[in-house]
Design a protein around this motif. Structure first.
Motif, PDB file in Angstrom:
ATOM      1  N   ILE A  50       0.860  -1.181   0.000  1.00 55.36           N
ATOM      2  CA  ILE A  50       0.000   0.000   0.000  1.00 55.36           C
ATOM      3  C   ILE A  50       0.897   1.232   0.000  1.00 55.36           C
ATOM      4  N   TYR A  51       0.855   1.951  -1.121  1.00 58.61           N
ATOM      5  CA  TYR A  51       1.715   3.115  -1.321  1.00 58.61           C
ATOM      6  C   TYR A  51       0.868   4.289  -1.785  1.00 58.61           C
ATOM      7  N   LYS A  96      -7.407   6.213 -12.428  1.00 57.96           N
ATOM      8  CA  LYS A  96      -8.739   5.699 -12.118  1.00 57.96           C
ATOM      9  C   LYS A  96      -9.355   6.653 -11.106  1.00 57.96           C
ATOM     10  N   LEU A  97     -10.573   7.101 -11.351  1.00 57.61           N
ATOM     11  CA  LEU A  97     -11.284   7.975 -10.416  1.00 57.61           C
ATOM     12  C   LEU A  97     -12.206   7.117  -9.557  1.00 57.61           C
ATOM     13  N   HIS A 104     -10.570   3.153  -0.464  1.00 57.99           N
ATOM     14  CA  HIS A 104      -9.498   3.528  -1.384  1.00 57.99           C
ATOM     15  C   HIS A 104      -9.531   5.035  -1.602  1.00 57.99           C
ATOM     16  N   PHE A 105      -8.453   5.560  -2.161  1.00 57.97           N
ATOM     17  CA  PHE A 105      -8.334   6.987  -2.421  1.00 57.97           C
ATOM     18  C   PHE A 105      -9.256   7.388  -3.568  1.00 57.97           C
ATOM     19  N   ASN A 106      -9.511   8.695  -3.688  1.00 59.63           N
ATOM     20  CA  ASN A 106     -10.305   9.195  -4.808  1.00 59.63           C
ATOM     21  C   ASN A 106      -9.557   9.069  -6.120  1.00 59.63           C
ATOM     22  N   TYR A 107      -8.240   9.213  -6.056  1.00 57.49           N
ATOM     23  CA  TYR A 107      -7.386   9.051  -7.236  1.00 57.49           C
ATOM     24  C   TYR A 107      -6.549   7.801  -7.041  1.00 57.49           C
TER      25      TYR A 107
END
Length: 118
Positions: A50-51, A96-97, A104-107
């Motif tokens: 996870i980065y 990916k949006l 998960h992140f938005n981006y």
């Protein structure tokens, strides 16, 4: 990437409110395209691969209260990386949006590869 607005939205699965993104047209136009972005590499949970890439170093990243979720991108690498936290790197990947998965992140950049900037 900063052209994003957030509204507090209730997610019943978590019985909590989260910042729900509305992406601008210019950001939506990048979805599915390969982009390169420069920032600070953060090794969030290396054992689980996870980065993230951040606008600021670890001491001033989004999770430390500096900036919003638009200042961080989740990274999914093709191969294991040897970068260290706070290395300044350039990462290339497919954008990916993410609007609905709060885990998960938005981006998200998929199929990433990167280089260390000197």
């Amino acid at each position: 990437m900063s052209k994003i607005k957030f509204t507090d939205t209730y997610f019943s699965k978590y019985d909590a409110y989260f910042m729900y993104p509305t992406f601008s047209a210019s950001v939506k136009a990048l979805e599915g395209k390969e982009i390169t972005i420069k920032g600070y590499f953060l090794d969030v949970v290396a054992k689980e691969n996870i980065y993230m890439l951040s606008k600021g170093p670890m001491a001033s990243c989004y999770f430390c209260g500096q900036g919003g979720p638009e200042t961080a991108i989740e990274l999914e690498f093709i191969n294991k990386q040897n970068f260290k936290t706070d290395n300044v790197v350039s990462i290339t990947g497919t954008l990916k949006l993410n609007k609905n998965n709060v885990e998960h992140f938005n981006y998200i950049l998929t199929n990433c590869k990167g280089i260390l900037n000197k």
